[in-house]
Design an enzyme around this catalytic site. Sequence first.
Site, short mmCIF file in Angstrom:
data_model
loop_
_atom_site.label_atom_id
_atom_site.label_comp_id
_atom_site.label_asym_id
_atom_site.label_seq_id
_atom_site.Cartn_x
_atom_site.Cartn_y
_atom_site.Cartn_z
N ASP A 347 0.91 -0.99 0.01
CA ASP A 347 0.03 0.05 -0.04
C ASP A 347 0.89 1.15 0.17
O ASP A 347 2.10 1.34 0.68
CB ASP A 347 -0.75 0.09 1.27
CG ASP A 347 -1.88 1.08 1.34
OD1 ASP A 347 -2.71 1.36 0.26
OD2 ASP A 347 -1.81 1.76 2.30
N ASP A 546 -1.25 -1.23 6.68
CA ASP A 546 -1.13 -0.59 8.03
C ASP A 546 -1.62 -1.38 9.03
O ASP A 546 -1.74 -1.11 10.27
CB ASP A 546 -1.57 1.03 8.11
CG ASP A 546 -2.89 1.12 7.67
OD1 ASP A 546 -3.78 0.00 7.56
OD2 ASP A 546 -3.44 2.23 7.58
#
Length: 803
Positions: A347, A546
């Site tokens: 990401d 995350d």
Amino acid sequence: MRPDRDGLARLARSEPSVAGQRDPQGTPSRRCAGAGLSLTGLRHWLNRGLLGLTVLALLGGIALHGSGDIEAAALTWSSSALLMAGLLLVEIVIRLRRRELGVDLIALMAISGAVLLGQALVAAVIALMLAGGRALEEYTTHRAERELRRLIERAPRTAWRYCGQTLEQVPVERVQPGDRLLLRMGEVVPVDGKVLDGTVTLDESALTGESLPVRRQVGEAIRSGVVNAGAPFDMAASQSSSRSTYAGIVRMVEAARQSRAPFVRLADRYALALIPLTLLLAGAAWLLSGDPVRALAVLVVATPCPLILAVPVAIVAGISRSARRGILVKDGATLEALARGQILFLDKTGTLTAGQVSVLAVESVGLHTPAQLLRLAASLGQASPHVVAQAIVRAGQAQGLSLVVPREVGEEPGAGLHGVVDGHQVIFGGHHYVAAATPPQPWADALLRRMVYEDIGGSFIAIDGVLAGAVLFADRLRLESPRALRLLRQAGIGHIVMLTGDRQEVAQAIGLAAGVDEVRAGLSPGDKLLAIKRGHAQGITLMVGDGINDAPALAAADVGIAMGARGATASSEAAGVVVLVDRLDRIAEALQIARRTRRIAVQGVVAGMGLSLLAMLLAAIGQLPPLPGAIVQEAIDVAVILNALRAVTGGWGNRSPRLRDIGQGERLRDEHVGLSPVLERVHALAEGFAGLAPTAARDELAALVELLERELVPHEQADERKLYPQLAIQLQGDDPLAAMSHTHREIFRLTRLLARMSDDLQADDGAPALSATEIHRVVQQLDTILSLHFSQEDELYHNLAGH
């Protein structure tokens, strides 16, 4: 009135422990010691007792035999052997009742055969080797799990909570969000919370592996599991114990201790296959030689320990080693898949970038002031957990704006959100998201062009159906990202893909700066899942995020890797690996540990079983009698187990071989010669661009960009992805080509910038004309960098070719 913290702290320090309680560090009171033995403790003392008994029996029998009492010696040896055989029989029966067949059957047959054949000394030695093997297995497992146990055992059990003007010691399960707690020096923070007063010093080494203490100010968040390394301080709980960081860590560690990797289960099946092979070989030796002692010798040396012990010990040791470095691996299956990872998905926000977005400016077209736009956007942003929205909220608060609660909020993750603020219909997000609901505005295209040139991001704002402005922001690349990606390639990752919902231009800039192989921009959460699922066809996939917003993508990959300790709680189901310290280069370290662990396990199995099979063949042809065979068998077991324990250490560094095809230096120099026309074209344009007519300048720039994209960029990309990882091994050191890789990224950036400038010159969209001086400056920068870079590479290739 604030309680007298110092006085209460002194009271808390002096308060005696209650029998059966634990202190805030979770250490059991000594009054509870010996209250009862757990199953593990019983097994521990049983193994020690067996080892002591078999040692005494063997030595006693030798003493009796030396004194001439041969019958008493044989009886002593046989007694210890039969005791061990009885224990093995009980364990085998228990397993058969669970419909399991244990490999201890071979050991039972060896002891029984030795006693029946009058080989009492051999039976006693086998019993001693089995008892020693059990003790050694217990020790190695204990050693391999040491770091995992430390994490579990240090979990806080109680907390000091303020109750009016007094302190009470309560179990951590009773702590609720909002409670005020006292943390004394040396205590573990029991729950997630915030610092209430002063500057505090914390030891976060148990979570991150970093030895240096850190400081936290008033209002800063602190995580459960860290240690107060300074004066007592007050904190406010923000989570219950079950939802705090350390509780998630403990759950993952417990799962890791109880897991069994596919490699372990495969090893168990092969170990069971050793039973019929051993019986067949022993029977054939007896039948062909007519000597039952040969069959006994085969049974004695037949050891499945390289299979049933080496693999699980290595796996647990690797998981423990990872935990010491602040990397939590959920189970053995995850560690094994991590070791075989080939394709890495990343990401962008918060992973490749720092995730700490800073607002640069608020652009308004005049319908509203910048302050008004920021207030409306920040008010709406309160409803979103996205890092950009939260950064804009912080910017609004920092300017003292009065934010209101938005109503009728809707959000498309990764794209934008809408809602009602102060009676206005507000849409806030990426250009495509906002433009889809508003009439087009010419100024937006010019702003998008500026954002591309300056490598910044922006979120557009529409008020009551009209595009009203934008908030410009920057989310800079992590300093360690380029190096981390190079280390990942050195560790064996073949393809690195960045996934993001951001615009292609911004994503491409970050991707080039970081050094990824492929950039996929403008993706919805569903698109990210589809990209990962398609990646499965190319190999084992890893996904790094995350752990909060990326849970579906983490779950879709073969191995999901969550960055930051908060992922231990939020992604305990989605992620297989949690990197507690918020550093991307720890993922490369996790990959190196996993690959080394698997390599050690395979080495142990191949070498150990090879030696065992060789010993069985020697025993079958009469070259290895039972007594020496028992000693050889134990030596193999010990060697294999000690080899497996190497996985818990850091190793001896990178011992990769030197490049076999280093003579390719000549070919590399030839490639540089082939690119000379490209460099000459760049240099010529850098020298003469200022004197060209506008039409000629446009055509020359377009031709140069086409040449760069066709010949130069593919060459430099191939160097970065394939050649540089090999050269890094040859040159050794931590990251010997960091500076040259940085030059590659700058070449890519300038080429991309020139391509965009060329497109803008070709387009007749009424936008302000580009300055020839600005284009000339970029061409000169590219000319200087290429000249320096090619000189450095020529020198490097020359030196390597001469080695």
